[in-house]
Design an enzyme around this catalytic site. Structure first.
Site: not given
Ligand code: AP5
Ligand code: MG
Ligand code: ZN
Length: 211
Positions: A13, A87, A126, A159
């Site tokens: 996204k 969500r 990531r 993250r």
């Protein structure tokens, strides 16, 4: 056209939103990014959200909805992408009211479909810039110089919620609370599934064909 871009954690996204912002001048509204900015600035909203985010759980609807409302009031006619909102079904219902109150419309809810094994690999690799939020992947899209953002030179890190155990909680939260939105958007005639597997550019072309 204004769109909702939704999909499981790691579906792409943020990656696709960045391209839509750059190439189509759209505005990205990522509730995750807004929360992370608040956490960095140590605001009250940030401290309310942090416990939930670090654990991989959804932040309570009331907190998220109020935050999005402030953004929607202040758009000035720019086409937008909702990334990571709504969500839950109550969030989707609240969004309808907010759109109505602000004279706004959503054209489509584009669902990025990605198999679980691919999601896990994407999240495990990531890395995100601590300053500008640019997103990298250790294998697929590493920064030119390791650990340093190509765009702003700041540190690139994993993250907090991309640690393995938290990722599993996030995927469960997604399956339980967010998947039911497929049916919700389908009933509104807005639901479109787009394959989120393949090269970033290919996926971008698939998405933009629906705009
Ligand atoms: P949020 O920040 O929204 O996280 P998420 O939904 O879990 O989604 P991600 O950002 O992890 O994934 P993405 O789809 O953006 O993938 P990306 O493009 O980065 O939310 C975080 C938390 O905030 C939540 O857990 C919750 O606590 C809270 N929150 C936020 N919104 C909320 C709400 N509405 N209600 C309640 N709580 C809320 O890509 C992932 C990786 O894959 C990257 O490394 C990228 O480089 C790579 N990649 C992307 N595309 C490709 C490709 N085509 N091929 C190979 N690699 C690719
Ligand atoms: Mg994201
Ligand atoms: Zn950066």
């Amino acid at each position: 056209m204004n769109i909702i871009l939704f999909g499981a954690p790691g579906a792409g996204k943020g990656t696709q939103s960045a391209l839509l912002v750059e190439r189509k001048g759209m505005r990205q509204i990522s509730t995750g990014d807004i929360f992370r900015a608040h956490i960095k600035q140590e605001t009250r909203l940030g401290s309310e959200a942090k416990t939930f985010m670090d654990a991989g759980q959804l932040v309570p609807d009331s907190i998220v909805v109020g935050m999005v409302e402030d953004v929607l009031k202040d758009l000035g006619g720019q086409n937008f992408i909702l990334d990571g909102f709504p969500r839950t079904v109550p969030q989707a219902e609240a969004l309808e009211m907010m759109l109505l109150n602000n004279g706004l419309k959503i054209g489509k809810a584009l669902f990025l479909e990605v198999p679980m094994a691919v999601l896990i690999a994407r999240l495990a690799g990531r890395r995100v810039c601590t300053n500008c939020g640019a997103t990298y992947h250790v294998l697929v899209k590493p920064p030119a110089s390791p650990g340093v953002c190509d765009l702003c030179g700041s540190a690139v890190e994993q993250r907090q919620d991309d640690k393995e155990d938290v990722v599993l909680t996030r995927q469960t939260a997604y399956a339980t609370s967010t998947e039911p939105l497929k049916e919700y958007f389908a009933q509104k005639g807005q639901f479109v599934t787009v394959s989120g597997v393949g090269e970033t550019e290919e996926i971008y072309n698939r998405l933009s064909a629906h705009l």
